[in-house]
Design a protein around this motif. Structure first.
Motif, mmCIF file in Angstrom:
data_model
loop_
_atom_site.group_PDB
_atom_site.id
_atom_site.type_symbol
_atom_site.label_atom_id
_atom_site.label_comp_id
_atom_site.label_asym_id
_atom_site.label_seq_id
_atom_site.Cartn_x
_atom_site.Cartn_y
_atom_site.Cartn_z
ATOM 1 N N ALA A 16 -46.740 -8.611 -0.266
ATOM 2 C CA ALA A 16 -47.396 -7.271 -0.443
ATOM 3 C C ALA A 16 -48.133 -7.077 0.765
ATOM 4 N N VAL A 17 -48.989 -7.873 1.367
ATOM 5 C CA VAL A 17 -49.493 -7.390 2.666
ATOM 6 C C VAL A 17 -48.259 -7.207 3.861
ATOM 7 N N ARG A 18 -47.244 -8.141 3.821
ATOM 8 C CA ARG A 18 -46.193 -7.728 4.780
ATOM 9 C C ARG A 18 -45.625 -6.654 4.632
ATOM 10 N N GLU A 19 -45.276 -6.088 3.094
ATOM 11 C CA GLU A 19 -44.556 -4.725 2.946
ATOM 12 C C GLU A 19 -45.612 -3.494 3.304
ATOM 13 N N GLU A 24 -50.144 -6.396 11.789
ATOM 14 C CA GLU A 24 -49.129 -6.765 12.584
ATOM 15 C C GLU A 24 -48.450 -8.029 12.130
ATOM 16 N N ASP A 25 -47.188 -8.155 12.404
ATOM 17 C CA ASP A 25 -46.415 -9.227 11.950
ATOM 18 C C ASP A 25 -46.725 -10.568 12.425
ATOM 19 N N GLU A 26 -47.059 -10.512 13.805
ATOM 20 C CA GLU A 26 -47.632 -11.454 14.724
ATOM 21 C C GLU A 26 -48.660 -12.315 13.785
ATOM 22 N N LEU A 27 -49.565 -11.512 13.417
ATOM 23 C CA LEU A 27 -50.882 -11.818 12.793
ATOM 24 C C LEU A 27 -50.329 -12.500 11.590
#
Length: 135
Positions: A16-19, A24-27
């Motif tokens: 969910a947090v990725r979506e 940032e994706d890196e984090l």
């Protein structure tokens, strides 16, 4: 069964947090690669990545969180809003700063609210042999 339920709930939180796209994706990638953080429930706010020892809202506020710093790098704050750990040049350094400050006995996220977690911890023996006495 509780461990499987916790793992599934936490994994859904990471998805969910990725979506939601607020961090940032890196984090997210660096935090997820760290096993001690991957077992906690992630949540976001204002570009910040937070970690909770329970899976339901209000979540816990006893773990530092990471946010991007103005001009590059990261800033580690918390656990409370008015507390600051300091700057980190790299995402790996920021993740390490959070891991160093995890509460004692911080394990897989508890499925439930902070109040249910507190009741569970009060009823369970501690890692150091203490705990609530049982009749």
């Amino acid at each position: 069964m509780d461990a499987l339920r916790s793992r599934d709930t936490v994994e859904a939180g990471w998805h969910a947090v990725r979506e939601d796209g607020r961090v940032e994706d890196e984090l997210l990638d660096a935090a997820y690669q760290e096993p001690r953080l991957r077992q906690l429930f992630p949540w976001t706010g204002m570009g910040e990545l937070h970690f909770s020892r329970c899976t339901e809202a209000r979540w816990t506020w006893d773990i530092p969180y990471i946010r991007p710093a103005r001009g590059g790098g990261y800033w580690v704050s918390g656990p409370l809003r008015h507390e600051s750990v300091g700057p980190a040049t790299t995402v790996e350094e920021a993740v390490a700063m959070v891991v160093e400050r995890l509460p004692p006995g911080c394990g897989p996220a508890f499925v439930g609210t902070p109040e249910e977690l507190a009741a569970h911890e009060a009823a369970a023996p501690t890692l150091h042999g203490g705990g609530a006495s049982k009749p």
